[in-house]
Design an enzyme around this catalytic site. Structure first.
Site, PDB file in Angstrom:
ATOM      1  N   LYS A 177     -28.063  23.544  -0.903  1.00 14.15           N
ATOM      2  CA  LYS A 177     -26.906  23.669  -0.009  1.00 14.15           C
ATOM      3  C   LYS A 177     -25.768  22.734  -0.395  1.00 14.15           C
ATOM      4  CE  LYS A 177     -28.594  20.496   3.614  1.00 14.15           C
ATOM      5  NZ  LYS A 177     -27.498  19.531   3.570  1.00 14.15           N
ATOM      6  N   ASP A 178     -26.052  21.684  -1.199  1.00 13.53           N
ATOM      7  CA  ASP A 178     -25.007  20.754  -1.622  1.00 13.53           C
ATOM      8  C   ASP A 178     -24.241  21.251  -2.843  1.00 13.53           C
ATOM      9  OD1 ASP A 178     -25.671  18.958   0.380  1.00 13.53           O
ATOM     10  OD2 ASP A 178     -27.030  17.803  -0.892  1.00 13.53           O
ATOM     11  N   ARG A 231     -20.095  23.859  10.455  1.00 14.64           N
ATOM     12  CA  ARG A 231     -20.842  25.087  10.747  1.00 14.64           C
ATOM     13  C   ARG A 231     -21.616  24.936  12.053  1.00 14.64           C
ATOM     14  NH1 ARG A 231     -26.114  25.660  10.197  1.00 14.64           N
ATOM     15  NH2 ARG A 231     -26.219  23.752   8.968  1.00 14.64           N
ATOM     16  N   ARG A 232     -22.331  23.833  12.197  1.00 16.11           N
ATOM     17  CA  ARG A 232     -23.102  23.601  13.416  1.00 16.11           C
ATOM     18  C   ARG A 232     -22.180  23.425  14.627  1.00 16.11           C
ATOM     19  NH1 ARG A 232     -26.491  19.198  10.107  1.00 16.11           N
ATOM     20  NH2 ARG A 232     -28.086  20.549   9.177  1.00 16.11           N
ATOM     21  N   ARG A 234     -28.926   7.769   9.989  1.00 18.08           N
ATOM     22  CA  ARG A 234     -28.571   8.588  11.154  1.00 18.08           C
ATOM     23  C   ARG A 234     -29.597   8.415  12.282  1.00 18.08           C
ATOM     24  NH1 ARG A 234     -26.522  14.354   8.536  1.00 18.08           N
ATOM     25  NH2 ARG A 234     -25.805  13.463   6.580  1.00 18.08           N
ATOM     26  N   CYS A 262     -19.246  24.291   1.501  1.00 20.91           N
ATOM     27  CA  CYS A 262     -20.184  23.711   2.454  1.00 20.91           C
ATOM     28  C   CYS A 262     -19.467  23.008   3.607  1.00 20.91           C
ATOM     29  CB  CYS A 262     -21.122  22.738   1.745  1.00 20.91           C
ATOM     30  SG  CYS A 262     -20.297  21.324   0.989  1.00 20.91           S
ATOM     31  N   ARG A 284     -22.464  10.074   9.886  1.00 18.75           N
ATOM     32  CA  ARG A 284     -22.656  10.072   8.442  1.00 18.75           C
ATOM     33  C   ARG A 284     -23.762   9.103   8.060  1.00 18.75           C
ATOM     34  NH1 ARG A 284     -18.946  10.989   4.889  1.00 18.75           N
ATOM     35  NH2 ARG A 284     -20.779  10.973   3.550  1.00 18.75           N
TER      36      ARG A 284
END
Length: 354
Positions: free
Chosen positions: A89-90, A140-141, A164, A252, A158
């Site tokens: 995904k990156d 997106r979320r 996190r 992304c 971040r």
């Protein structure tokens, strides 16, 4: 395809130096050692722009390869890395000239996961009190979940997963985090997951849950060695998802989500494009038949796909069909205004002073 690396040779493997990246890279190296006894693998780790700049949301940094650029410089040089291991995904859908994805390993659970602060244990996302702050760096979320749960507040968070989680547990700024389930699983933190987010609530990111190996196309020995890592179903599904994103000319850092279901030789792909505030959304689902592996073509020259995936000859027909599905789905959404929504989102990101 060329010869593989011989016993006694050393292959340099580039990776980010985060805990998750190292776990993922060591996993892939372990698989390569099983397939290539006698070959040594040396890890070369480094930080990327996305790792170093932690005071800005990802879309505001202004780079398209936030977690890959420095690694790709090392790969292009050739002295520092022969291959790179990434979370798929990156990886941008358009890699630098001469570079490609040489393998996509079997995908783990691609869904997002909710991790609650201790004071909210036992609740679900929809049950959290109004104004609860959810930490995520994903537009997106934010777009999808704001649309679904307007009573919640979403804030940027971040840092690597350890950082996190510490912010959630210790500083009191967040009521919950939303993270990729696959990363939590790989780090052995399944017990921290309070809820798996379903696609009905939030479509996942293109390529989420899969690991990819990037290489130099001219390095025929590495191309041949890495190709053995391909998982057929994952390759077809991710080829479709990346072609979808590539056709949209998204990335992304924009609100684009997908869901893929591969069953009985049929691939069903759902894709959505949203405005940053979630108020606008175009979504559609398409299905196509996927041909089986063609063993007669095995060992022939691989073909570079539309989203920088180097497709093995015996999987080409299937992966190409997946790509066509992704492109057709994107074209359908564009015809319904997805390009306008994405253009506005990119404009808002670039002009937002925060």
């Amino acid at each position: 395809m060329g010869l593989k690396h011989e016993a006694g040779s050393t292959v340099k493997v580039g990776t980010r130096d985060s805990a998750l990246a190292m776990v993922q890279t060591n996993f892939i190296v372990g698989k390569l050692k099983e397939l290539n006894p006698g070959v040594s693998f040396d890890l070369v780790s480094m930080q990327t722009i996305g790792d170093e700049v932690l005071d800005k949301p990802l879309p505001k940094i202004g780079e398209s390869s936030l977690f890959t650029k420095e690694l790709e410089i090392a790969l292009e040089d050739g002295r520092w890395a022969d291959l790179l291991v990434h979370s798929l995904k990156d990886l941008p859908t358009n890699l630098p000239p001469g570079m490609a994805i040489g393998a996509i390993y079997k995908r783990q659970d691609p869904h997002d996961a909710l991790i609650l602060h201790l004071k909210h244990k036992g609740l679900k996302l929809q049950d959290l009190p109004a104004g609860s702050v959810i930490g995520t760096c994903s537009l997106r979320r934010i777009a999808q979940l704001t649309r679904k749960f307007p009573h919640l507040k979403f804030e940027n968070v971040r840092g690597n997963l350890n950082t996190r989680l510490r912010k959630l547990d210790e500083n009191g700024l967040y009521d919950a985090l939303i993270l990729a389930k696959a990363g939590l699983d790989r780090l052995g933190w399944k017990d921290r997951i309070d809820q798996v987010i379903t696609p009905d609530e939030c479509l996942y990111a293109v390529g989420q849950g899969a690991l990819a190996v990037e290489l130099n196309i001219k390095d025929s020995k590495t191309v041949a060695m890495i190709a053995e890592l391909y998982d057929f179903e994952t390759a077809v599904v991710c080829a479709a998802e990346r072609a979808f994103l590539r056709q949209l000319e998204g990335g992304c850092s924009v609100p684009v989500g997908v869901e893929s279901v591969f069953k009985d030789n049929k691939l069903t792909l759902t894709g959505a494009v949203l405005s940053l505030d979630g108020k606008k959304c175009v979504q559609e689902t398409m299905t196509t038949d996927i041909p089986p592996v063609n063993e007669d073509k095995k060992g022939n020259q691989p073909t570079l796909g539309v989203s920088s995936i180097l497709m093995p000859s015996h999987m080409y027909d299937a992966m190409h069909q997946g790509e066509e599905l992704g492109q057709n789905l994107a074209k359908d959404l564009i015809a319904r205004g997805a390009d306008v929504i994405l253009a506005q989102a990119k404009l808002e990101i670039s002009t937002d002073p925060k």
